[in-house]
Design an enzyme around this catalytic site. Structure first.
Site, short mmCIF file in Angstrom:
data_model
loop_
_atom_site.label_atom_id
_atom_site.label_comp_id
_atom_site.label_asym_id
_atom_site.label_seq_id
_atom_site.Cartn_x
_atom_site.Cartn_y
_atom_site.Cartn_z
N LYS A 1 -0.99 4.83 8.75
CA LYS A 1 -0.23 5.01 7.51
C LYS A 1 -1.16 5.24 6.31
O LYS A 1 -0.96 6.17 5.51
CB LYS A 1 0.64 3.78 7.25
N LYS B 1 -7.59 1.82 -3.06
CA LYS B 1 -7.24 1.36 -1.71
C LYS B 1 -7.32 2.51 -0.70
O LYS B 1 -7.88 2.34 0.39
CB LYS B 1 -5.84 0.75 -1.72
N THR C 1 0.86 -1.18 0.00
CA THR C 1 0.00 0.00 0.00
C THR C 1 0.90 1.23 0.00
O THR C 1 1.57 1.51 0.99
CB THR C 1 -0.93 0.00 1.22
#
Length: 294
Positions: free
Chosen positions: A243, A168, A93
């Site tokens: 994050k 995402k 990611t």
């Protein structure tokens, strides 16, 4: 049978690579952490001493790494070792910008490349039910499907390079807001004298139902497999949610979008992560309960 190099054999990479071995693929792995490497070896991964060695004989290279900078360094390190037209799939990611940069880097070396981040956490990785959000050419995805399918519950083509990462960060911003809202509801229910089981039964049978409650319920009892029943041992850690929200906020700033709820969720998780980064992100209920009791 495909020969696959899997770079990054940690909490996600280990079960993902094991599922590829189970599907009959030859998996050549690398991870700088000895415990991760030995754990993968125990599940049939042939572990190598360096990433270029693992990549040298591979048809497909999958990366599952912590940051965009690490992914860039990895690509720079291994591209020269890869055979022409090797397929690179990055399931880390990272930011949309980083995803597009590594895509261009791979293409400049004559490789095919997809960004394919996942949703589903460690449980989904172990159960081979991950949702893959894929950015890149449709023809490249067709080549990748036999490799992704042993790890996947769903494979969604989101568009051109970087689109998987865009999907995402948007999805996880929604998830963060939902997890906070569900936690708020359970804290309020406690104050009102409503049992957790009763609220769970109502929400899961009504319009408030979502993954944050039916799978990741933040209180013990209603969902025996949720982290709340295991001292909030992470399926998806607060550190990772923090994050991902950082990536989402960077995207909001870069595009001039507005995200008032996402921004508030990012602030809540940034503060919670300072002391509880290693807990499941559903443990954010602790900070909401503390505020309610103050």
């Amino acid at each position: 049978m495909t020969t696959i190099a899997f770079l990054g054999l940690g909490n996600m990479g280990a079960p993902m690579s094991a599922n590829l071995v189970g599907a009959g693929h030859v998996v050549r792995g690398f991870d700088p952490a000895p415990t991760a490497a030995s754990g993968a070896a125990a599940h049939g991964v042939a572990v190598f001493r360096s990433a270029p060695e693992a990549v040298a004989e591979a048809d497909v290279v999958i990366t599952m790494l912590p940051t965009g900078e690490v992914v860039r360094r990895c690509y720079t390190d291994v591209l020269a070792a890869a055979r022409p037209a090797t397929l690179f799939i990055d399931s880390s990611t990272i930011s949309v910008t980083d995803a597009r940069e590594v895509h261009a880097l791979a293409e400049s070396h004559g490789m095919l490349q997809l960004d394919a981040p996942v949703s589903g956490g460690v449980k989904g990785a172990a159960a081979a039910t991950l949702a893959f959000m894929v950015g890149g050419d449709e023809s490249t995805l067709r080549r990748a499907r036999p490799v992704l399918e042993p790890m996947a519950g769903k494979i969604i083509h989101c568009g051109a390079a970087g689109a998987g990462q865009a999907a995402k960060v948007c999805n996880n911003m929604v998830l963060a807001v939902q997890q906070i809202a569900i936690a708020e509801a359970f804290v309020l229910a406690e104050k009102l004298g409503l049992s957790a089981q009763s609220l769970f039964d109502v929400i899961t049978g009504a319009t408030g139902n979502c993954w944050a409650v039916h799978t990741n319920c933040p209180v013990p009892g209603p969902v025996p497999t949720s982290p709340a029943n295991n001292d909030f041992k992470p399926g998806f850690s607060t550190a990772l949610m923090n994050k991902d929200l950082g990536l989402a906020m960077d995207a909001v700033a870069a595009t001039g979008a507005t995200a008032p709820l996402g921004s508030h969720a990012a602030d809540i998780y940034a503060k919670f992560a300072a002391d509880h980064a290693d807990l499941d992100f559903s443990a954010v209920i602790h900070t909401l309960r503390a505020r309610a009791d103050a």
